[in-house]
Design an enzyme around this catalytic site. Sequence first.
Site, mmCIF file in Angstrom:
data_model
loop_
_atom_site.group_PDB
_atom_site.id
_atom_site.type_symbol
_atom_site.label_atom_id
_atom_site.label_comp_id
_atom_site.label_asym_id
_atom_site.label_seq_id
_atom_site.Cartn_x
_atom_site.Cartn_y
_atom_site.Cartn_z
ATOM 1 N N HIS A 131 19.570 -17.064 -78.408
ATOM 2 C CA HIS A 131 20.048 -16.698 -79.820
ATOM 3 C C HIS A 131 19.318 -17.643 -80.971
ATOM 4 C CE1 HIS A 131 24.177 -14.722 -78.157
ATOM 5 N NE2 HIS A 131 23.055 -13.868 -78.588
ATOM 6 N N GLU A 168 12.119 0.086 -61.317
ATOM 7 C CA GLU A 168 11.731 -1.362 -61.302
ATOM 8 C C GLU A 168 11.499 -1.612 -59.744
ATOM 9 O OE1 GLU A 168 14.855 -3.313 -63.476
ATOM 10 O OE2 GLU A 168 16.306 -1.465 -62.783
ATOM 11 N N ASP A 208 10.682 -6.546 -63.380
ATOM 12 C CA ASP A 208 11.310 -6.609 -62.286
ATOM 13 C C ASP A 208 10.213 -6.212 -61.446
ATOM 14 O OD1 ASP A 208 13.527 -8.159 -62.131
ATOM 15 O OD2 ASP A 208 14.775 -6.478 -62.419
ATOM 16 N N CYS A 216 10.458 -0.219 -70.879
ATOM 17 C CA CYS A 216 11.245 -1.252 -71.712
ATOM 18 C C CYS A 216 10.942 -2.620 -71.265
ATOM 19 C CB CYS A 216 12.837 -0.738 -71.612
ATOM 20 S SG CYS A 216 13.496 -0.756 -70.070
#
Length: 595
Positions: free
Chosen positions: A202, A444, A468, A515
């Site tokens: 974050h 993936e 992945d 993505c």
Amino acid sequence: MTDSEKSNLAPDTFLVGLGVSPGIAIGEVFLYNRARQTLADWYVPQELVDGEVRRFHEALDESRRQLREVKERASSPELREHLYIIDTHLLILEDDMLVRDTLALIEQERLNAESALRRTLDTFRQFFNAIEDEYLRERRSDIDSVGERLMRNLLGECQRSLAEIERKAVVVAHQVSPADTMQMDRNKVIGFVTDVGGRTSHTAILARSLEIPAVVGLENISALARSRMPIIIDGGAGTVILNPSAETFREYLQKKQAYEYLEKELRAYRDLPAQTLDGFSLTLRGNVELAREVPAVLAQGGAGVGLFRTEFLFLNQSRPPSEEEQFQVYRDIVQKMIPEPVTIRTLDVGGDKFVPEISLAEEENPALGLRAVRFSLKERRLFKEQLRAILRASAYGQVRLMFPMISGVGEIRACKELLAEVRAELDQRGQTHDPDMPVGIMIETPSAALIADLLAPEVDFFSVGTNDLIQYCLAVDRGNEHVAYLYEPLHPAILRALKMISDAGRKAGIAVGMCGEMAAEPIYTLILLGLGFNELSMNAACIPRVKRVIRQVRRADGEDLLRELLGLPTAQDVTRFVEAHLAQRFPELFAPLQI
């Protein structure tokens, strides 16, 4: 600093970490060096146990007060957009495991409050360290930040604030928490570097939002640097230079000017279509985890959400979120993104690592175990609750549903059967939903790539999760420093797998997107154009950079490049060819280039 202090470190001391927020900062060090707490366990007499319990509750109360004060002082739009991070820290302070386990150690084992808290935090860290997904693993940094705040309040130490900085400087620290970042004066803090941290923490997300250059994961820079020491950081390359020479200073001053010119140029691309010179259009979308991140996607010119990670809803909770709680979150993000679509990925976690109330046996290799859609198909009650919530949200805007980690046609059909059951249940309840909601899958696994032609007729779209896919295809854990060098996105096996997937999708007439991290890197954009991808989804800040490349090349250039690459035998050969080709053909975009 004195000449003797400066002489302790050689001129042009180069350090390499992880660049998490782009930009170049040139200035002097502000050492924000909180000493690391080392505490030995000790036991308290029975008559003092109640006092230790009271001290722990007081530290919790003081930590809450401090975090609420940080929220109240966050005035800029960039900061207020990310107040959910402080809300997350406040939720951690309410976490049953944190409070209950710490109190149990005090009351049952008669540990002092500091030792009990440290043991509980160690358990949390082990919990998160076992997570395969980098994004979710980085949530550990929030536990660290809250734990450090609690510990300092227990010890009665003063909580320093970065608002205290009086002159422009680069902050150097072991760790900078999100609360620290929110108190930075952007006019004073021109960059920061830390010993620890990750790209998806974050703090890194906040740095990118505030456009503060940042490099993390330098291990020992807080021990090497001295206050007022000259420093240069390159948040794009992940480079830090202590005691730069005059020549290095001039070099990076020119780089800084060039970078700022490029940033100004990129702003002009945000509202332009992502279309090549020969008329081929791509759709660029954003990856998000919370509705509050939607404005950043729209501000960067994103055409919807290509990946909404639902795992965040299950973190730091004493129980799984209900259907109604999930529905409200999904509806919120869908409404904020109107008229663009939101692609919601179903839960991509494994066993009891994340989902409370579900207890599964510990697995030796969780990456190949009961995770993602395998977990959902086993825990059908949980899965159906999520599907109902997603379907209900589809009545409020454009929603696309995506199943993760599919390895065969049987899994898709099982998921679609459950989806049909849930549709029928909603119809019986009289609850509206989109009957034509698109359903897609993430590609993936090697098996999914190999049978992409069989999977394509079953769904409305593909989205390739390259993180992945690369790890599984090459049998390499990029988090393992001994084999991380084998993680090669341009490996011939990966290029051929991507071509197989794209060709199968195109033949079936469905959209093929990506993505994973490859989608966000401009150096791969021309290759992805050549492969025929229709959609790319990425961190919002990357959208203008990728769009800039798309608008200055032809798809035919990508097809020509791909034909050359598919004939090369090694990842090194492919990398060298790509570097030379892009630097020669498109010097204004890619020179100097290093992959």
